[in-house]
Design an enzyme around this catalytic site. Structure first.
Site, PDB file in Angstrom:
ATOM      1  N   ARG A  64     138.298 -13.320 165.842  1.00 14.53           N
ATOM      2  CA  ARG A  64     137.184 -12.742 165.078  1.00 14.53           C
ATOM      3  C   ARG A  64     137.284 -13.077 163.594  1.00 14.53           C
ATOM      4  NH1 ARG A  64     138.404  -8.978 169.053  1.00 14.53           N
ATOM      5  NH2 ARG A  64     139.880  -8.059 167.632  1.00 14.53           N
ATOM      6  N   GLU A 101     154.943  -5.500 168.107  1.00 18.02           N
ATOM      7  CA  GLU A 101     155.606  -4.252 168.438  1.00 18.02           C
ATOM      8  C   GLU A 101     156.474  -4.420 169.691  1.00 18.02           C
ATOM      9  OE1 GLU A 101     154.566   0.438 169.235  1.00 18.02           O
ATOM     10  OE2 GLU A 101     152.998  -0.925 168.546  1.00 18.02           O
TER      11      GLU A 101
END
Length: 177
Positions: A64, A101
């Site tokens: 995006r 993460e």
């Protein structure tokens, strides 16, 4: 940017609970992208926030970020450079692995995308934990680009990503949650 325009953009962003995983509240920007008026105002706001009027290249991060970066580049009269996931660019690249993460990811940029000394603005749709943006900034600096700043459509401030990217120049966000 006028507060009423910013409020209109904010109201148009759709919350999608439990996407892509349980417990995540996804901020869906596609309704903003679908509105010519709101998208145009968002691009204006992202540029206005930076105070940058001239830049050689605008870097957009897969995927995006390509939308925002290309539109910002066009408005500023600059070139556009994509930073993509590993293996997606067709020519010689420089890349970097970075930690997520849970796990790792990689991004790449063409070797000739930025000439040493060119001024650069990083643009993306979302600043969350900052890992991908920090990796892109590393590639820009490795190429010899001079980062003037970064601009994001949305920042999830509670995730602390700004700390990972602020050493490369001012960080601007149109909307912060």
């Amino acid at each position: 940017m006028a507060p009423d325009i910013l409020d209109s953009i904010r109201r148009t962003i759709r919350d999608v609970p439990d996407f892509p995983n349980p417990g995540i509240l996804f901020k869906d920007i596609t309704p903003v992208l679908a509105s010519h008026e709101l998208l145009s105002q968002a691009i204006d706001g992202m540029i206005e926030n930076t105070g940058i009027t001239e830049v050689d290249k605008v870097i957009g991060i897969d995927a995006r970020g390509f939308i925002f970066g290309a539109l910002i580049a066009e408005r500023l009269g600059a070139g556009f450079v994509p930073v993509r996931k590993k293996g997606k660019l067709p020519w010689k690249t420089r890349g970097i692995d970075y930690a997520l993460e849970y796990g790792k990811n990689s991004v790449e940029m063409h070797l000739d995308a930025i000439a040493p000394g060119e001024t650069v603005l990083l643009a993306d749709d979302l600043l969350a934990t900052g890992g991908t943006a920090a990796a892109a900034l590393h590639l820009i600096e490795e190429a010899g680009g001079k980062v003037l700043g970064s601009t994001f459509f949305i920042e999830l401030g509670f995730l602390g990503g700004r700390e990972k990217v602020s050493s490369a120049g001012p960080v601007h966000s149109l909307i912060t949650y």
